[in-house]
Design an enzyme around this catalytic site. Structure first.
Site, short mmCIF file in Angstrom:
data_model
loop_
_atom_site.label_atom_id
_atom_site.label_comp_id
_atom_site.label_asym_id
_atom_site.label_seq_id
_atom_site.Cartn_x
_atom_site.Cartn_y
_atom_site.Cartn_z
N ASP A 83 0.70 -1.35 -0.04
CA ASP A 83 0.07 -0.11 -0.10
C ASP A 83 0.85 1.24 0.08
O ASP A 83 1.95 1.52 0.17
CB ASP A 83 -0.88 -0.11 1.35
CG ASP A 83 -2.08 -1.07 1.27
OD1 ASP A 83 -2.34 -1.40 0.08
OD2 ASP A 83 -2.45 -1.52 2.19
N HIS A 84 0.21 2.33 -0.51
CA HIS A 84 0.85 3.68 -0.19
C HIS A 84 0.28 4.51 1.15
O HIS A 84 -0.73 4.09 1.60
CB HIS A 84 0.50 4.59 -1.43
CG HIS A 84 1.25 4.27 -2.68
ND1 HIS A 84 2.21 4.82 -3.32
CD2 HIS A 84 1.18 2.95 -3.42
CE1 HIS A 84 2.72 4.36 -4.29
NE2 HIS A 84 2.13 3.05 -4.52
N PRO A 85 1.05 5.36 1.45
CA PRO A 85 0.37 6.04 2.82
C PRO A 85 -0.67 7.00 2.54
O PRO A 85 -0.52 8.24 2.49
CB PRO A 85 1.77 6.78 3.18
CG PRO A 85 2.52 7.08 2.02
CD PRO A 85 2.32 5.76 1.09
N TYR A 86 -1.87 6.62 2.07
CA TYR A 86 -2.96 7.35 1.80
C TYR A 86 -3.53 8.21 2.74
O TYR A 86 -4.17 9.16 2.51
CB TYR A 86 -3.96 6.16 0.89
CG TYR A 86 -4.59 5.48 2.03
CD1 TYR A 86 -6.10 5.97 2.45
CD2 TYR A 86 -4.20 4.15 2.40
CE1 TYR A 86 -6.60 5.16 3.39
CE2 TYR A 86 -4.96 3.31 3.30
CZ TYR A 86 -6.23 3.56 3.82
OH TYR A 86 -6.95 2.97 4.60
#
Length: 204
Positions: free
Chosen positions: A72-75
């Protein structure tokens, strides 16, 4: 088809492998990427599978172009971009964010024994796929899957059990996936010709 080995995984060309371990009779398909993962005995993946932070159980069957444990990305942050955690790529005086990578690596997916992940399926981080489950082609699995359940759709939902619960329970009791190699060979004809109901009657 290669002759598989009890000691060395068969890794096809153009694979990227890092931080991973492999059991007996394992095959990694052409162009696959396997990061921070474990393939237990007899497990395999087909072409261009992309697998990260995952424990792949014995006899797991992973089709081509699958994605398991996607990172994941740090959304929740103001920015989602690589520069937050791959900072050394962009700034001479900044180090990469190791805490971010450690957290990513800790979010492991788990595939149970003899599960089947169909072509192009995606299994999210921290999801457990039960023994003998089937994930349909193109499915996106966001939650744990019960043993011997067939899942399909986006997001994936239960379709039906492969067997009656009594047969599923008997297979769990027999646990043929833990049998030694020579016992598998002895029972090979029964695996080939018997339906599961007859198999559990004989081996329970």
């Amino acid at each position: 088809m290669p002759k598989l080995s009890p000691t060395d995984p068969y890794i096809h060309p153009e694979c990227t492998i890092a931080g991973s371990t492999f059991g007996a009779y394992v095959e990694i398909g052409h162009g696959s990427r396997v990061l921070n993962s474990t393939f237990e005995d007899y497990a395999y993946c087909d072409r261009y599978a992309d697998i990260a932070n995952t424990t792949v159980g014995r006899f797991s069957n992973i089709a081509a172009f699958t994605r398991i444990g996607p990172t994941d990305h740090p959304y929740r942050n103001a920015a989602q971009h690589h520069f937050l955690y791959r900072s050394s790529y962009y700034f001479e005086d900044a180090e990469d964010d190791q805490r971010f990578f450690e957290h990513r690596a800790s979010r492991r997916s788990t595939l149970g024994a003899d599960c089947w992940v169909g072509h192009g399926a995606i299994i999210k981080p921290e999801v457990t796929i039960g023994t003998g489950a089937v994930i349909a082609s193109g499915a996106v699995v966001t939650r744990d899957v019960a043993p011997f359940m067939i899942m399909a759709g986006v997001p994936a939902k239960p379709v039906k059990m492969r067997f009656d619960q009594s047969v599923a329970d008997a297979l769990q009791e027999i646990a043929w996936w833990d049998w030694p190699h020579d016992r598998l060979r002895t029972a090979l004809e029964d695996f080939r010709t018997m339906r599961a109901e007859a198999f559990v009657e004989k081996y329970r």
